[in-house]
Write a protein that holds these residues in place. Structure first.
Motif, short mmCIF file in Angstrom:
data_model
loop_
_atom_site.label_atom_id
_atom_site.label_comp_id
_atom_site.label_asym_id
_atom_site.label_seq_id
_atom_site.Cartn_x
_atom_site.Cartn_y
_atom_site.Cartn_z
N ARG A 43 4.66 1.21 -11.42
CA ARG A 43 5.41 0.54 -12.49
C ARG A 43 6.84 1.04 -12.62
O ARG A 43 7.69 0.32 -13.13
CB ARG A 43 4.70 0.71 -13.83
N THR A 44 7.11 2.26 -12.17
CA THR A 44 8.43 2.83 -12.42
C THR A 44 9.20 3.23 -11.16
O THR A 44 10.39 3.47 -11.24
CB THR A 44 8.32 4.08 -13.32
N THR A 45 8.54 3.31 -10.02
CA THR A 45 9.23 3.80 -8.83
C THR A 45 10.07 2.71 -8.17
O THR A 45 9.73 1.52 -8.25
CB THR A 45 8.24 4.38 -7.80
N ASP A 46 11.15 3.12 -7.55
CA ASP A 46 11.95 2.20 -6.74
C ASP A 46 11.90 2.66 -5.27
O ASP A 46 12.78 2.35 -4.50
CB ASP A 46 13.38 2.10 -7.26
N HIS A 47 10.84 3.36 -4.92
CA HIS A 47 10.65 3.87 -3.56
C HIS A 47 10.61 2.70 -2.58
O HIS A 47 10.02 1.65 -2.89
CB HIS A 47 9.35 4.68 -3.50
N PRO A 48 11.21 2.84 -1.39
CA PRO A 48 11.20 1.76 -0.39
C PRO A 48 9.78 1.32 0.01
O PRO A 48 9.59 0.18 0.45
CB PRO A 48 11.91 2.37 0.81
N LEU A 49 8.82 2.15 -0.19
CA LEU A 49 7.43 1.82 0.13
C LEU A 49 6.93 0.61 -0.67
O LEU A 49 6.08 -0.14 -0.19
CB LEU A 49 6.56 3.05 -0.17
N MET A 50 7.47 0.41 -1.86
CA MET A 50 7.05 -0.72 -2.69
C MET A 50 7.33 -2.06 -2.00
O MET A 50 6.54 -2.99 -2.09
CB MET A 50 7.73 -0.67 -4.06
N SER A 51 8.43 -2.15 -1.30
CA SER A 51 8.75 -3.36 -0.54
C SER A 51 7.73 -3.59 0.57
O SER A 51 7.29 -4.72 0.80
CB SER A 51 10.16 -3.24 0.06
N ASP A 52 7.32 -2.52 1.25
CA ASP A 52 6.31 -2.62 2.30
C ASP A 52 4.97 -3.08 1.73
O ASP A 52 4.26 -3.87 2.36
CB ASP A 52 6.12 -1.27 3.00
N ILE A 53 4.63 -2.60 0.56
CA ILE A 53 3.37 -2.99 -0.08
C ILE A 53 3.38 -4.48 -0.40
O ILE A 53 2.43 -5.20 -0.11
CB ILE A 53 3.11 -2.13 -1.34
N ARG A 54 4.48 -4.95 -0.97
CA ARG A 54 4.60 -6.38 -1.28
C ARG A 54 4.56 -7.22 -0.01
O ARG A 54 3.87 -8.24 0.06
CB ARG A 54 5.88 -6.65 -2.07
N THR A 55 5.30 -6.80 1.01
CA THR A 55 5.33 -7.54 2.29
C THR A 55 3.95 -7.60 2.92
O THR A 55 3.58 -8.61 3.52
CB THR A 55 6.33 -6.87 3.26
N SER A 56 3.18 -6.56 2.77
CA SER A 56 1.82 -6.51 3.34
C SER A 56 0.84 -7.37 2.56
O SER A 56 -0.28 -7.58 3.00
CB SER A 56 1.32 -5.07 3.39
N VAL A 66 -2.52 3.84 -0.33
CA VAL A 66 -2.22 5.12 0.30
C VAL A 66 -1.43 4.81 1.56
O VAL A 66 -1.82 3.94 2.35
CB VAL A 66 -3.52 5.89 0.66
N ALA A 67 -0.31 5.47 1.73
CA ALA A 67 0.51 5.34 2.94
C ALA A 67 0.53 6.70 3.63
O ALA A 67 0.81 7.72 3.00
CB ALA A 67 1.92 4.92 2.58
N TYR A 68 0.22 6.67 4.93
CA TYR A 68 0.21 7.93 5.68
C TYR A 68 0.43 7.61 7.15
O TYR A 68 -0.22 6.73 7.70
CB TYR A 68 -1.13 8.65 5.48
N GLN A 69 1.37 8.32 7.72
CA GLN A 69 1.70 8.21 9.14
C GLN A 69 1.89 6.75 9.58
O GLN A 69 1.35 6.31 10.59
CB GLN A 69 0.65 8.92 9.99
N GLY A 70 2.65 6.01 8.79
CA GLY A 70 3.02 4.66 9.16
C GLY A 70 1.98 3.58 8.87
O GLY A 70 2.18 2.43 9.23
N GLN A 71 0.90 3.93 8.22
CA GLN A 71 -0.13 2.95 7.90
C GLN A 71 -0.36 2.87 6.40
O GLN A 71 -0.31 3.88 5.70
CB GLN A 71 -1.45 3.30 8.60
N LEU A 72 -0.63 1.64 5.94
CA LEU A 72 -0.97 1.41 4.54
C LEU A 72 -2.46 1.15 4.41
O LEU A 72 -3.03 0.43 5.23
CB LEU A 72 -0.22 0.19 4.00
N HIS A 73 -3.07 1.74 3.39
CA HIS A 73 -4.49 1.53 3.09
C HIS A 73 -4.56 1.10 1.63
O HIS A 73 -3.89 1.67 0.78
CB HIS A 73 -5.28 2.83 3.31
N HIS A 74 -5.42 0.12 1.36
CA HIS A 74 -5.47 -0.46 0.02
C HIS A 74 -6.89 -0.44 -0.52
O HIS A 74 -7.86 -0.61 0.22
CB HIS A 74 -4.96 -1.92 0.11
#
Length: 129
Positions: A43-56, A66-74
């Protein structure tokens, strides 16, 4: 492909308005072999990872990421990954590791966790993400 993130960091993205999610994220400890843990309040972060989550196409209302070593897990997969990478430093983390290292238990329990989140947010008068 994920944005540039630290390969030695496990990122845990959760709903900071949910007391259950927040307590879990704050209590979770990562195994030293994994590296470090960075918790991100969706809700509050502007981390670049948020864009990756939306794109995925991952919906944070349906589960943590969870993001680790280039992979996203949901969702269920994210909980299972956390169990594999969790520390055994205290009773909370040992219990979580035991509970969620079984894919069968994760599949059964994760919907209950999501329901608990929905009820908590509703009781607090909060909207979904």
């Amino acid at each position: 492909m994920m944005s540039k993130t630290d390969a030695d960091t496990l990122y845990l993205v959760y709903d900071g308005d949910c007391p259950l999610c927040r307590a879990g994220a704050q209590g979770f400890r990562v195994n030293k072999a994994v590296g470090r843990l960075e918790t991100l309040d969706a809700r509050t972060t502007d981390h670049p990872l948020m864009s990756d989550i939306r794109t995925s196409g991952f919906d944070l209302n349906q589960g943590i990421v969870v993001a680790y070593q280039g992979q996203l897990h949901h969702g269920e997969d994210a909980m299972y990954m956390l169990a594999l990478m969790g520390s055994s430093s205290d009773a909370f983390n040992r219990f979580n590791a035991w509970l969620f290292r079984s894919k069968a238990r994760v599949k059964w329990l994760y919907p209950l966790l999501k329901a608990g989140r929905r009820v908590s947010l509703k009781l607090m008068g909060k909207d979904e993400i």
